[in-house]
Design a protein around this motif. Structure first.
Motif, PDB file in Angstrom:
ATOM      1  N   GLU A   1      36.746  41.745  45.672  1.00 28.91           N
ATOM      2  CA  GLU A   1      36.542  42.846  46.632  1.00 28.91           C
ATOM      3  C   GLU A   1      35.678  43.945  46.010  1.00 28.91           C
ATOM      4  N   LEU A   2      35.898  44.228  44.738  1.00 25.84           N
ATOM      5  CA  LEU A   2      35.063  45.216  44.053  1.00 25.84           C
ATOM      6  C   LEU A   2      33.614  44.741  44.006  1.00 25.84           C
ATOM      7  N   GLU A   3      33.406  43.452  43.753  1.00 23.70           N
ATOM      8  CA  GLU A   3      32.046  42.912  43.746  1.00 23.70           C
ATOM      9  C   GLU A   3      31.414  43.006  45.129  1.00 23.70           C
ATOM     10  N   ARG A   4      32.209  42.746  46.165  1.00 25.15           N
ATOM     11  CA  ARG A   4      31.701  42.852  47.529  1.00 25.15           C
ATOM     12  C   ARG A   4      31.295  44.292  47.836  1.00 25.15           C
ATOM     13  N   LEU A   5      32.114  45.255  47.424  1.00 25.40           N
ATOM     14  CA  LEU A   5      31.781  46.672  47.635  1.00 25.40           C
ATOM     15  C   LEU A   5      30.520  47.065  46.862  1.00 25.40           C
TER      16      LEU A   5
ATOM     17  N   LEU B   1      40.408  49.914  43.593  1.00 29.66           N
ATOM     18  CA  LEU B   1      39.873  49.538  44.901  1.00 29.66           C
ATOM     19  C   LEU B   1      40.007  50.690  45.888  1.00 29.66           C
ATOM     20  N   GLY B   2      41.143  51.367  45.869  1.00 34.58           N
ATOM     21  CA  GLY B   2      41.347  52.509  46.759  1.00 34.58           C
ATOM     22  C   GLY B   2      40.342  53.616  46.501  1.00 34.58           C
ATOM     23  N   GLU B   3      40.059  53.873  45.231  1.00 33.95           N
ATOM     24  CA  GLU B   3      39.072  54.904  44.882  1.00 33.95           C
ATOM     25  C   GLU B   3      37.690  54.537  45.416  1.00 33.95           C
ATOM     26  N   LEU B   4      37.323  53.269  45.263  1.00 39.26           N
ATOM     27  CA  LEU B   4      36.015  52.831  45.738  1.00 39.26           C
ATOM     28  C   LEU B   4      35.935  52.834  47.260  1.00 39.26           C
TER      29      LEU B   4
ATOM     30  N   GLN C   1      41.953  38.392  40.677  1.00 37.30           N
ATOM     31  CA  GLN C   1      40.694  37.779  41.087  1.00 37.30           C
ATOM     32  C   GLN C   1      40.268  38.279  42.462  1.00 37.30           C
ATOM     33  N   ARG C   2      41.236  38.425  43.352  1.00 39.84           N
ATOM     34  CA  ARG C   2      40.900  38.939  44.683  1.00 39.84           C
ATOM     35  C   ARG C   2      40.447  40.392  44.609  1.00 39.84           C
ATOM     36  N   LEU C   3      41.098  41.202  43.786  1.00 36.47           N
ATOM     37  CA  LEU C   3      40.664  42.595  43.611  1.00 36.47           C
ATOM     38  C   LEU C   3      39.247  42.640  43.047  1.00 36.47           C
TER      39      LEU C   3
ATOM     40  N   LYS D   1      33.896  49.864  37.152  1.00 32.85           N
ATOM     41  CA  LYS D   1      35.218  49.246  37.361  1.00 32.85           C
ATOM     42  C   LYS D   1      35.176  47.753  37.033  1.00 32.85           C
ATOM     43  N   LEU D   2      34.090  47.094  37.432  1.00 35.17           N
ATOM     44  CA  LEU D   2      33.983  45.662  37.169  1.00 35.17           C
ATOM     45  C   LEU D   2      33.803  45.361  35.687  1.00 35.17           C
ATOM     46  N   ALA D   3      33.316  46.325  34.935  1.00 33.23           N
ATOM     47  CA  ALA D   3      33.144  46.129  33.495  1.00 33.23           C
ATOM     48  C   ALA D   3      34.478  46.205  32.757  1.00 33.23           C
ATOM     49  N   GLN D   4      35.485  46.779  33.409  1.00 36.00           N
ATOM     50  CA  GLN D   4      36.802  46.861  32.785  1.00 36.00           C
ATOM     51  C   GLN D   4      37.463  45.487  32.785  1.00 36.00           C
TER      52      GLN D   4
END
Length: 160
Positions: free
Chosen positions: A23-27, A131-134, A18-20, A120-123
């Motif tokens: 963070e992806l949503e924030r990015l 997260l590192g890639e983004l 959930q935290r990952l 990524k979020l669709a996965q």
């Protein structure tokens, strides 16, 4: 009697995921805002380039024509030439065309980050590598403001 345990709190099993995802949503949201901002800045600098460049060219041509018309037109021609030089110097100082290109590069980089984050979020499962890639893409988007365009014959830099 109720006892409390002292020690590290146990996270629910899906808490790291959930935290990952958060963070992806924030990015993704940051990329959307920055893309829109870079778009508005590119438009502003394109307009500034025209606002400074067109009068400079017009005044330079008028000054030349006025100077060649008659000997009495030397002073108006000189004033027109000075005004043209002022617009040209202002355009050179502000580097509006360069800033416009930089913001267009940044807009494309932020859009790429936004797209990757959306994928990524669709996965179903996201990983720390995602997260590192983004985050690497984010660094490339930030660097796009300062970066130079690839020279002819050189391949463009591909993020991540």
């Amino acid at each position: 009697m109720t006892t409390t345990t002292v020690g590290p709190a146990q996270l629910p099993p899906d808490e790291p995921a959930q935290r990952l995802r958060a963070e992806l949503e924030r990015l993704r949201d940051e990329a959307t805002r920055q893309k829109d901002l870079a778009h508005r800045r590119a438009e502003f600098w394109a307009k500034a380039d025209v606002v400074l460049g067109f009068p400079a060219a017009l005044l330079a041509g008028t000054a030349g024509a006025t100077g060649l018309a008659t000997a009495d037109a030397r002073i108006p021609a000189a004033l027109l030439a000075l005004a043209s030089a002022g617009f040209t110097a202002g355009a050179g100082f502000l580097r509006s065309a360069t800033r416009c290109r930089a913001n267009k590069r940044a807009r494309h980089a932020w859009a790429a980050l936004e797209g990757r984050a959306t994928v990524k979020l669709a996965q179903e499962h996201v990983t720390a590598e995602d997260l590192g890639e983004l985050l690497e893409c984010r660094q490339a988007a930030l660097a796009a403001y300062d970066g130079e365009e690839p020279q002819q014959g050189q391949p463009p830099l591909a993020p991540g």
